[in-house]
Design an enzyme around this catalytic site. Structure first.
Site, PDB file in Angstrom:
ATOM      1  N   HIS A 202      34.412   9.298  49.765  1.00  0.00           N
ATOM      2  CA  HIS A 202      33.361   8.382  49.297  1.00  0.00           C
ATOM      3  C   HIS A 202      32.072   9.099  48.923  1.00  0.00           C
ATOM      4  CE1 HIS A 202      30.344   5.102  49.881  1.00  0.00           C
ATOM      5  NE2 HIS A 202      31.311   4.329  49.443  1.00  0.00           N
TER       6      HIS A 202
ATOM      7  N   ASP B 108      25.578   9.484  53.058  1.00  0.00           N
ATOM      8  CA  ASP B 108      26.938   8.993  52.878  1.00  0.00           C
ATOM      9  C   ASP B 108      27.889   9.694  53.850  1.00  0.00           C
ATOM     10  OD1 ASP B 108      29.421   8.028  51.334  1.00  0.00           O
ATOM     11  OD2 ASP B 108      27.776   7.237  50.133  1.00  0.00           O
TER      12      ASP B 108
ATOM     13  N   SER C 260      29.188   0.432  46.272  1.00  0.00           N
ATOM     14  CA  SER C 260      29.025   1.859  46.582  1.00  0.00           C
ATOM     15  C   SER C 260      28.902   2.685  45.313  1.00  0.00           C
ATOM     16  CB  SER C 260      30.230   2.366  47.381  1.00  0.00           C
ATOM     17  OG  SER C 260      30.121   2.056  48.725  1.00  0.00           O
TER      18      SER C 260
END
Length: 1374
Positions: A356, A129, A542
């Protein structure tokens, strides 16, 4: 649990869709046409949006542009009958907190309650990620007290620092840092070798844009305070001067006031031009005898000068060894990790490039002992962070990052991988990364989980790699009523759970299901400390991917504890065969996969099947009679497929993990398979199949002739006759989308009275008529109260292309009509998906009524791309309208140019670090190609490599990266497969292209790779092409063609003329290609006069013009004139010039060399006492050598040499010559003019160097110097009565513009020595701005010295930071 209501029939969604306000967040949406342009790189994260969430549980707004967005609850309207389930749904505090980190939906809470020790313990997850912050809340320890984060890696190289420079400390423990700063090392640090590796980094390169913006704002505030204080002082001094001197009769007074005014002006202008590139941090690396250690000097980040010193830094080592991290400063609160590679020559400073990655890790594994309801799904699991998002590119993944991440996952013996990244692809289940993933899954037993994508609700929108790769578990996003009410704060929760509107749908272009399972797609989870909050809300696939991954980690934990072999094959089978279906229709599987995963049921399945061989059943399907293409399912989409039944050959091949025993596993394998068809009227197959290790093929028949228009989904699945409890062992998906035929003329379709509730989707499949090239559509809404938000998408599939997708988001605040237009491909089925967003209209009791009308338009031409070959001949174009009468109004422009380059240098090397060694032990090779680029003026440029661009996952090449730098090594641009435009000033540049692969033969073939530099033409340079009705029109200028009406059945032809040669730009070299667009029709509803830009018309095509050879210059080389000089005289000149050439070639490295040079120069001076070029060469030679021991002596030599040049020139004759104008047509006069100009330049250069030498001597200790001329002492010459510098300057003024970039330094020094520092700064700034060449370091060194002298330390510090940007000591690492 109850099955969620699926109110949609078909799915499809764009990327960013709306502007929506809720108590949790603010969304930003854009319109995109993915059929014509790639999605912006920022959309690669599979997150729809994120928002802040504070510990006091209040809702705060957040905004992010990088990620595709969707609405989260809030004020949107909605309609429909009242639903008791909605109004009765209530949350209490515990259910609210649980909804923020959903686990109940997948049975994780029930599973952990039943098995407290199976909470992920023993499971290791690799998070591919944007990077994970090890200091984030909940990511310190596992539920059983073990370290949560075992390693933190930057796999992209974006944080790499070149530490190959080695220095030694002096007796005081001081070393010279790579930035030039003096650094003191801590005496307690062990360093047996005494060698310190040094490097530096601009700290903003390590921070996210959000963090950088915050720091810049805070720094700017302090800087403005300092600058305003200095402005106030400068204004005060000016006012005091004006009060003291009412009249300025004296020249010196005027200059003094001008200087004070210049100081005020300079300070004020600095506020306008302020650009903060950030502070520099020094890095030091050393080996303490056991491990490599790292320390950073971060004083530049601190307000307190005693903070951030190198000696006070607590040394770090590679994270996996001691699991320690640092924080740059309290201001940024940014955590970092250090890793050392290549024997201390590379330092990797690891930071995250977006919240994220931390959020994803928190969903999967966060552990909050005091807030267990906010735990991640598997709080006992451990993780490694593999950063694949490159900070240099915002947050985009790179091939290098992906490959290194897989290497790390295998090296750490991870059990699972979670990857919440991806994008569209033109080939499913294909590419270099897919090959490496297959190896990791099949050989190393890694379970790979990835997001399906956020491009729904249309079909065939799943992205790579999650939705398109057979060995990856692709996860769709689900929202439950509790999540809607709690996390999304909607007014009323939906009655039942459903798939998010934007979640990508299958099937893939080769018929595979696409989505494997679904999981909760939103959570309030931990985020990095630099965000200055503990948690945020984000939603997207996600989030569903780590939710599923955490659930699988629970299963892995249980399997290890119970001795069940862990295999990605058996785990996937358990998940698919125990998921709870979402929706009641067969086609809902295309949206949700096999359904909502259930951890507890999957565990029971795995227990029961512990002795069953771990096998993956590979499916290969070919239409009978055809060997290609091979597919993984059957996808009948185009109209021609519905005319008759088709027969297909299915090959089922059981695949064991690599290393399985031939005798114990492969030979005994034999299964009796019973085949089941979900609809025998459409899908017929044999009843049974005996399957062995070598596989078995069989034929099936698909009969779509009697299916109705629209979407149909069927399955053929195989069940073990002896163990039917195992459920389907393999599935063959069959998707049928029977399109509506457009029969009416003009071609028009109307869909009336469609009813919409929140989350409802209407799909229409339409056979686009042949000859159609664009659509004009109108959407009318009625029957609702509060506002409604709709997604409107169109998708077509064409071979070897990414899905051609048009998308729009429309909000209706009241009943209204809106129009759209978008391009289509004739003869291909188009899906039209209209969706009311899942939370839009919730709380309302009105149904939205939609009427949608589509009109097809089209002008067919005989060539999709027009190429003008560079000749004077026009291109003939033939057009016809096949559907209805159309106005033919062609428009063409050329607005770009592509210039081809080949590399001037190529270097191939093997990468030495272990992070570049594949699990197969093969080392990755790197090829670096260097291209020389020259820009005659500033331009916006974009590098293009047609072979490699625009493909991340669907390419067999590993990676690429480019950097553009100037002669000073300053980086102006960098990029990868999606090159971006960069503004470059005039000058020469190097473009280095970096390519990686483990196959050296592939790289060898690329050593002469052609690269294009594409630049947009300025508006004034855009070329508008003309059309003609006659072939001679371009030459004769007659027969102009403007427009006509095309009638169906009748073709019309016209000619496109090439651009006139006088319109070609000076940089349009032979082989360049001018690019542009051409369109033939325009929208029926545009105003008259519009449509002149083909790119704004509904459909445009590429047009190119190949630049021909340049015309011969008639004036060039008219013939060299014969010299009239006698041979003897010419011989003497040749001998003289040869001697001077020898003199210039002599080295002066040693004292002996210098003596030889002086001897020859003295000889030549006596032989040619008045030959200026000789003395100019001597001056050059004197300047080229330095004398650090006796600078005054060296400057005296310069003055002497300069005086000899000046004395050799007849200045009176030179002045007379330039007072007269020469005849440019007189060849002999031109030769004399050129000679005189050369002499003038040599004179000016001598005066300039003399002035610099005098200024340098003046700055030194004059009492130690001997006289510069006539035996006088220097201090006498520099007295006010004998100002040699000023007289020399005035002499220079006679011949050149002294404020030009070439001689401006002397003007600055003149003002400086007079104490007019403000004027000196103004002159220097003008010189820098007027200089058309790359920045010169000497100018900026001089500027800093002036700022220091004047006392403006805030400006001096700012300029010193910029020095590291403008003049870095070396190029950065790739």
């Amino acid at each position: 649990m109850q099955n969620p209501v699926i109110l949609f029939r078909l799915p499809h969604l764009p990327s960013s869709r709306l502007l929506h306000h809720s108590s949790f967040l603010t969304l930003i949406i854009t319109h995109t046409n993915l059929g014509k342009a790639r999605r912006p790189r920022a959309r690669r994260l599979r997150t729809r949006e994120w928002s802040g969430y504070s510990s006091s549980r209040s809702c705060s707004g957040g905004r992010v542009r990088e990620m595709p967005c969707s609405a989260i609850g809030g004020a949107g309207g909605g309609g429909g009958d009242s639903n008791g389930a909605l109004s009765n749904f209530k949350l209490n505090e515990s259910t609210f907190l649980a909804s923020l980190m959903p686990k109940k939906e997948i049975g994780a809470d029930r599973f952990i309650d039943a098995h407290p020790n199976y909470d992920g313990r023993g499971a290791l997850i690799a998070i591919f990620d944007s990077g994970v912050d090890p200091a984030a809340s909940g990511l310190q320890v596992t539920s059983d007290g073990k370290p949560k984060v075992l390693d933190v890696l930057d796999c992209t190289g974006s944080g790499d620092v070149d530490t190959s420079k080695v220095v030694k400390a002096d007796d005081d423990g001081c070393i010279r840092g790579a930035s030039g700063a003096s650094l003191f090392v801590n005496s307690s640090w062990k360093n047996p070798s005494g060698e310190w590796h040094v490097g530096y980094k601009l700290v903003y390169e390590l921070f996210t844009n959000t963090l950088t913006s915050r720091l810049k704002k805070e720094k700017r505030k302090k800087w403005d305070e300092q600058n305003q204080e200095e402005i106030a002082k400068a204004v005060k001094h000016l006012q005091e001067f004006d009060q003291k001197h009412s009249r300025l009769d004296d020249v010196n007074l005027k200059r003094a006031r001008e200087d004070l005014q210049n100081r005020v002006d300079y300070l004020q202008k600095q506020a306008d031009s302020y650009d903060d590139k950030g502070p520099v941090i020094d890095a030091v690396v050393w080996h303490d005898g056991e491990v490599w250690r790292v320390a950073l000097d971060t004083q530049t980040l601190e307000d307190d000068p005693d903070c951030g010193k190198l000696a006070n830094f607590v040394p770090l080592t590679n994270y996996r060894i001691e699991r320690k991290y640092g924080v740059f400063s309290k201001l940024d609160a940014c955590t970092f990790v250090a890793n050392v590679y290549d024997e201390g020559n590379i330092l990797s400073i690891v930071t995250d490039c977006h919240p994220h990655g931390t959020h994803v890790a928190g969903i999967a594994t966060a552990f909050h002992p005091k807030e267990p309801l906010l735990n991640g799904v598997a709080p006992g699991a451990q993780i490694i962070s593999c950063k694949i998002g490159d900070s240099r590119l915002g947050l985009m993944e790179t091939g290098t990052g992906l490959t290194r991440a897989l290497i790390a996952a295998v090296e750490h013996k991870c059990d699972l991988i979670n990857m919440s990244y991806g994008e569209a692809t033109l080939l499913p289940d294909y590419g270099r990364f897919v090959d490496l993933v297959n190896e990791a899954v099949n050989k190393h037993h890694l379970i790979f989980v990835s997001s399906a994508g956020n491009n729904g609700p249309a079909l065939s929108t799943v992205g790579a790699p999650g939705g398109t790769t057979s060995s990856i578990i692709g996860v769709g996003a689900y929202v439950s009523p509790a999540m809607a009410a709690g996390a999304h704060c909607v007014v009323e929760a939906p009655g039942e759970g459903l798939e998010y509107t934007w979640s990508s749908r299958g099937p893939t272009s080769d018929g595979a299901l696409g989505v494997c399972i679904s999981a909760p797609g939103a959570a309030v989870a931990p985020v990095p400390t630099w965000t200055l909050q503990r948690r945020m809300l984000m939603n997207g696939t996600s989030m569903s991917s780590p939710s599923a991954c955490g659930g699988i980690a629970l299963l892995v934990s249980a399997m290890k504890a119970e001795g069940i072999p862990v295999s990605p094959y058996s785990v996937r089978k358990a998940l698919e065969n125990t998921s709870v279906p979402i929706g009641s229709l067969p086609e809902d599987k295309l949206s949700t996969g096999q359904g909502l995963m259930q951890v507890d049921k999957a565990h029971e399945y795995l227990r029961q099947s512990r002795d069953v061989p771990s096998v993956w059943y590979q499916i290969k399907i070919n239409q009978s009679g055809k060997t290609t293409p091979t597919s993984r399912g059957i996808y009948l989409r185009e109209a021609s497929a519905f005319q008759q039944s088709t027969e297909w050959t299915v090959q089922v091949e059981p695949k064991f993990h690599e290393g399985a025993s031939n005798l114990e596993d492969l030979v005994p394998f034999e299964e009796c398979i019973e085949l089941h068809s979900s609809e025998k009227a459409v899908l017929r197959a044999p009843d049974f199949l005996l399957l062995t290790h070598n596989g078995r093929s069989f034929n099936i028949v698909v009969d779509p002739t009697n299916v109705s228009e629209g979407l149909h989904y069927f399955e053929l699945y195989g069940v073990d006759c002896k163990a039917p409890w195992r459920g389907p062992l393999f599935r063959i998906p069959v998707t049928i989308t029977k399109p509506i035929a457009v029969i009416s003329r003009p071609p028009l379709l109307s869909f009336s009275r469609m009813s919409f509730l929140p989350g409802h989707i209407e799909r229409r499949f339409i056979e686009v008529p042949l000859g159609a090239t664009w659509v004009e559509a109108t959407m009318r809404t009625s029957g609702f109260d509060t506002s409604r938000r709709f997604f409107i998408d169109s998708v077509q599939l064409c071979p070897l292309q990414r899905p051609l997708k048009w998308e729009s988001v429309v909000t209706f605040s009241s009943p209204a009509a809106k129009s759209f237009s978008f391009p289509v491909v004739g003869g291909q089925t188009m899906e039209l998906a209209i969706a009311q967003f899942w939370s839009s209209g919730i709380g309302s009791h009105e149904t939205t009524i939609v009427d949608f009308e589509i009109v097809f338009h089209g002008i067919s031409i005989n060539k999709d791309e027009v190429v003008l070959d560079g000749s004077e001949g026009p291109a003939r174009i033939e057009a016809e309208a096949l559907l209805a009468s159309e106005t033919l109004a062609p428009v063409a422009i050329l607005n770009k140019i592509r210039i081809p380059y080949r590399p001037v240098e190529s270097k191939l090397c093997s990468l030495s670090t272990d992070r570049d060694k594949l699990p197969s032990e093969k080392r990755i090779m790197a090829l670096t190609l260097t291209y020389k680029i020259k820009l005659e003026d500033g331009a916006e440029v974009k590098p293009q490599v047609p072979l490699l661009n625009n493909r991340v996952y669907d390419t067999k090449f590993e990676s690429q990266f480019y950097m553009i730098s100037d002669a000073n090594k300053r980086i102006y641009a960098m990029g990868d497969i999606y090159p971006s435009k960069s503004r470059l000033p005039k000058g020469d540049y190097n473009l280095r292209l970096y390519l990686r692969h483990d196959n050296v033969q592939y790289l060898e073939k690329l050593k002469q790779l052609v690269l294009f530099i594409e630049r947009n033409l300025e508006e004034k340079d855009v070329i508008r092409l003309s059309f003609f009705s006659q072939p001679d029109g371009p030459l004769m200028g007659n027969g102009s063609f403007k427009s006509s009406v095309l009638v169906p059945g009748k073709k019309e032809a016209f000619y496109l003329g090439p651009p006139s040669k006088d319109k070609l730009l000076k940089f349009s070299s032979q082989g360049s290609v001018l690019l542009g667009a051409i369109s033939y029709g325009k929208l029926s509803y545009v105003d008259k006069g519009e449509g002149k830009n083909p790119l704004k018309n509904p459909v445009s095509y590429q047009i190119s013009y190949i630049v021909p050879p340049n015309k011969m210059d008639e004036d060039k080389e008219k013939g060299s004139s014969t010299s009239t000089k006698p041979v003897s005289e010419r011989l003497k000149e040749e001998v003289r010039d040869a001697k001077i050439k020898v003199l210039a070639s002599l080295k002066q490295d040693t004292e002996e060399d210098c003596l030889e040079w002086k001897k020859l120069s003295s000889s030549l001076k006596s032989e040619y006492p008045k030959y200026t070029p000789l003395f100019a060469k001597i001056l050059e030679a004197v300047l080229s050598r330095s004398n650090d021991k006796d600078k005054v002596c060296h400057e005296k030599e310069v003055i002497d040499a300069a005086n000899e040049v000046v004395d050799s020139v007849d200045r009176d004759e030179l002045a007379k010559f330039f007072a007269l104008r020469s005849d440019p047509d007189d060849e002999e006069a031109e030769k004399i003019k050129k000679k005189m100009e050369t002499t003038r330049d040599q004179l000016a250069e001598a005066l300039y160097q003399k002035g610099l030498a005098l200024a340098e001597i003046e700055s030194l200790q004059p009492a130690k110097a001997e006289g510069a001329e006539g035996g006088e002492k220097i201090e006498d010459l520099l007295k006010p009565g004998s100002d040699l510098f000023e007289s020399n300057f005035k002499e220079l003024q006679k011949w050149v513009e002294v404020k030009s970039s070439k001689y401006g330094t002397l003007s600055v020094l003149r003002e400086k020595r007079s104490g007019r520092l403000g004027t000196a700064l103004k002159v220097l700034n003008d010189v820098i701005q007027d200089d058309g060449e790359p920045p010169k370091k000497k100018f900026y060194d001089l500027k800093i010295s002036l700022l220091d002298e004047i006392g403006w330390q805030h400006l001096a510090a700012h300029e010193r930071q910029w020095m590291h940007v403008r003049f870095p000591p070396s190029l950065p690492l790739f």
